[in-house]
Design a protein around this motif. Sequence first.
Motif, PDB file in Angstrom:
ATOM      1  N   UNK A  41       0.834  -1.199   0.000  1.00  5.60           N
ATOM      2  CA  UNK A  41       0.000   0.000   0.000  1.00  5.60           C
ATOM      3  C   UNK A  41       0.869   1.249   0.000  1.00  5.60           C
ATOM      4  N   UNK A  42       0.419   2.282  -0.704  1.00  4.37           N
ATOM      5  CA  UNK A  42       1.050   3.595  -0.569  1.00  4.37           C
ATOM      6  C   UNK A  42       0.482   4.268   0.678  1.00  4.37           C
ATOM      7  N   UNK A  47      -4.060   5.639   4.173  1.00  9.35           N
ATOM      8  CA  UNK A  47      -4.828   6.714   4.823  1.00  9.35           C
ATOM      9  C   UNK A  47      -6.277   6.692   4.356  1.00  9.35           C
ATOM     10  N   UNK A  48      -6.479   6.417   3.096  1.00  6.40           N
ATOM     11  CA  UNK A  48      -7.825   6.376   2.551  1.00  6.40           C
ATOM     12  C   UNK A  48      -8.590   5.164   3.083  1.00  6.40           C
ATOM     13  N   UNK A  49      -7.946   4.007   3.107  1.00  7.18           N
ATOM     14  CA  UNK A  49      -8.618   2.794   3.578  1.00  7.18           C
ATOM     15  C   UNK A  49      -9.077   2.946   5.028  1.00  7.18           C
ATOM     16  N   UNK A  50      -8.218   3.567   5.849  1.00  4.67           N
ATOM     17  CA  UNK A  50      -8.515   3.711   7.276  1.00  4.67           C
ATOM     18  C   UNK A  50      -9.019   5.111   7.626  1.00  4.67           C
ATOM     19  N   UNK A  68       4.468  -0.759   5.963  1.00  7.36           N
ATOM     20  CA  UNK A  68       5.824  -1.204   6.318  1.00  7.36           C
ATOM     21  C   UNK A  68       6.274  -2.423   5.512  1.00  7.36           C
ATOM     22  N   UNK A  69       5.377  -2.998   4.734  1.00  3.26           N
ATOM     23  CA  UNK A  69       5.719  -4.152   3.904  1.00  3.26           C
ATOM     24  C   UNK A  69       4.479  -4.576   3.141  1.00  3.26           C
ATOM     25  N   UNK A  70       4.609  -5.590   2.301  1.00  4.03           N
ATOM     26  CA  UNK A  70       3.450  -6.028   1.520  1.00  4.03           C
ATOM     27  C   UNK A  70       2.336  -6.590   2.392  1.00  4.03           C
ATOM     28  N   UNK A  71       1.112  -6.487   1.872  1.00  5.99           N
ATOM     29  CA  UNK A  71      -0.068  -7.093   2.490  1.00  5.99           C
ATOM     30  C   UNK A  71      -0.718  -7.997   1.452  1.00  5.99           C
ATOM     31  N   UNK A  72      -1.619  -8.860   1.913  1.00  9.82           N
ATOM     32  CA  UNK A  72      -2.401  -9.684   0.997  1.00  9.82           C
ATOM     33  C   UNK A  72      -3.880  -9.380   1.247  1.00  9.82           C
ATOM     34  N   UNK A  73      -4.534  -8.832   0.232  1.00 14.93           N
ATOM     35  CA  UNK A  73      -5.976  -8.550   0.323  1.00 14.93           C
ATOM     36  C   UNK A  73      -6.723  -9.764  -0.235  1.00 14.93           C
ATOM     37  N   UNK A  74      -7.742 -10.201   0.494  1.00 17.03           N
ATOM     38  CA  UNK A  74      -8.479 -11.407   0.098  1.00 17.03           C
ATOM     39  C   UNK A  74      -9.978 -11.144   0.162  1.00 17.03           C
ATOM     40  N   UNK A  75     -10.670 -11.445  -0.923  1.00 20.70           N
ATOM     41  CA  UNK A  75     -12.135 -11.448  -0.886  1.00 20.70           C
ATOM     42  C   UNK A  75     -12.578 -12.856  -0.529  1.00 20.70           C
ATOM     43  N   UNK A 122     -22.015  -3.730   4.940  1.00 23.69           N
ATOM     44  CA  UNK A 122     -21.894  -2.460   4.224  1.00 23.69           C
ATOM     45  C   UNK A 122     -20.419  -2.109   3.988  1.00 23.69           C
ATOM     46  N   UNK A 123     -19.609  -2.201   5.038  1.00 23.33           N
ATOM     47  CA  UNK A 123     -18.186  -1.892   4.876  1.00 23.33           C
ATOM     48  C   UNK A 123     -17.466  -2.940   4.038  1.00 23.33           C
ATOM     49  N   UNK A 124     -17.929  -4.182   4.097  1.00 20.52           N
ATOM     50  CA  UNK A 124     -17.308  -5.227   3.278  1.00 20.52           C
ATOM     51  C   UNK A 124     -17.397  -4.858   1.797  1.00 20.52           C
ATOM     52  N   UNK A 125     -18.559  -4.375   1.381  1.00 19.40           N
ATOM     53  CA  UNK A 125     -18.740  -4.000  -0.033  1.00 19.40           C
ATOM     54  C   UNK A 125     -17.767  -2.880  -0.409  1.00 19.40           C
ATOM     55  N   UNK A 126     -17.650  -1.876   0.470  1.00 18.48           N
ATOM     56  CA  UNK A 126     -16.758  -0.743   0.211  1.00 18.48           C
ATOM     57  C   UNK A 126     -15.300  -1.212   0.165  1.00 18.48           C
ATOM     58  N   UNK A 127     -14.934  -2.079   1.102  1.00 21.05           N
ATOM     59  CA  UNK A 127     -13.530  -2.522   1.206  1.00 21.05           C
ATOM     60  C   UNK A 127     -13.152  -3.462   0.060  1.00 21.05           C
ATOM     61  N   UNK A 128     -14.090  -4.315  -0.379  1.00 23.00           N
ATOM     62  CA  UNK A 128     -13.804  -5.191  -1.525  1.00 23.00           C
ATOM     63  C   UNK A 128     -13.614  -4.332  -2.777  1.00 23.00           C
ATOM     64  N   UNK A 129     -14.460  -3.333  -2.914  1.00 23.61           N
ATOM     65  CA  UNK A 129     -14.346  -2.411  -4.053  1.00 23.61           C
ATOM     66  C   UNK A 129     -12.992  -1.693  -4.033  1.00 23.61           C
ATOM     67  N   UNK A 130     -12.527  -1.338  -2.835  1.00 23.73           N
ATOM     68  CA  UNK A 130     -11.251  -0.624  -2.691  1.00 23.73           C
ATOM     69  C   UNK A 130     -10.108  -1.427  -3.321  1.00 23.73           C
ATOM     70  N   UNK A 131     -10.100  -2.728  -3.073  1.00 16.94           N
ATOM     71  CA  UNK A 131      -8.983  -3.548  -3.578  1.00 16.94           C
ATOM     72  C   UNK A 131      -9.260  -4.198  -4.923  1.00 16.94           C
TER      73      UNK A 131
END
Length: 134
Positions: A41-42, A47-50, A68-75, A122-131
């Motif tokens: 993440x940049x 900042x936008x996600x949180x 601080x390092x890579x993350x893994x986003x999972x739906x 509701x937040x799940x939909x927003x967060x899945x869309x984010x990634x």
Amino acid sequence: MVEQTLSIIKPDSVRGQNIGNIVSLYEQAGLTVNNMKMLKLTQAQAESFYAIHSERPFFNDLVSFMISGPVVAIELEGDNAVLKHREIMGATNPAEADEGTIRKLYGASIDNNAVHGSDSLENAKIEIEFFFAS
Ligand code: CMP
């Protein structure tokens, strides 16, 4: 009801070689991996996600940690997936998490707590869309 929810395997879990262990726990619990992406993440993305936490005292530390390092986003998908995922993750603070939960097994502190999970449909939909916006 079949739902989708978002997991983020945080930088501490990636550094600790726990990606596979965490994905295994999801699959053993009957959650299906619908989509998965490793990325760094940049600062602006974190900042936008949180953004909901931007006024909280821990915000800057949270953003620094998440970049601080890579993350893994999972739906993840499954029956009652939002609540099921929250149960598998355990409490936000690993010290308060039940035995066998991801945060108890792999989290070190409330800041380094192994995974993020959507807190509502509701937040799940927003967060899945984010990634995974297509
Ligand atoms: P997460 O589920 O990713 O959502 C926000 C994160 O902020 C949370 O996990 C914690 O890692 C971190 N955090 C640090 N301090 C606190 C706190 N006092 N309350 C909630 N979250 C916190």
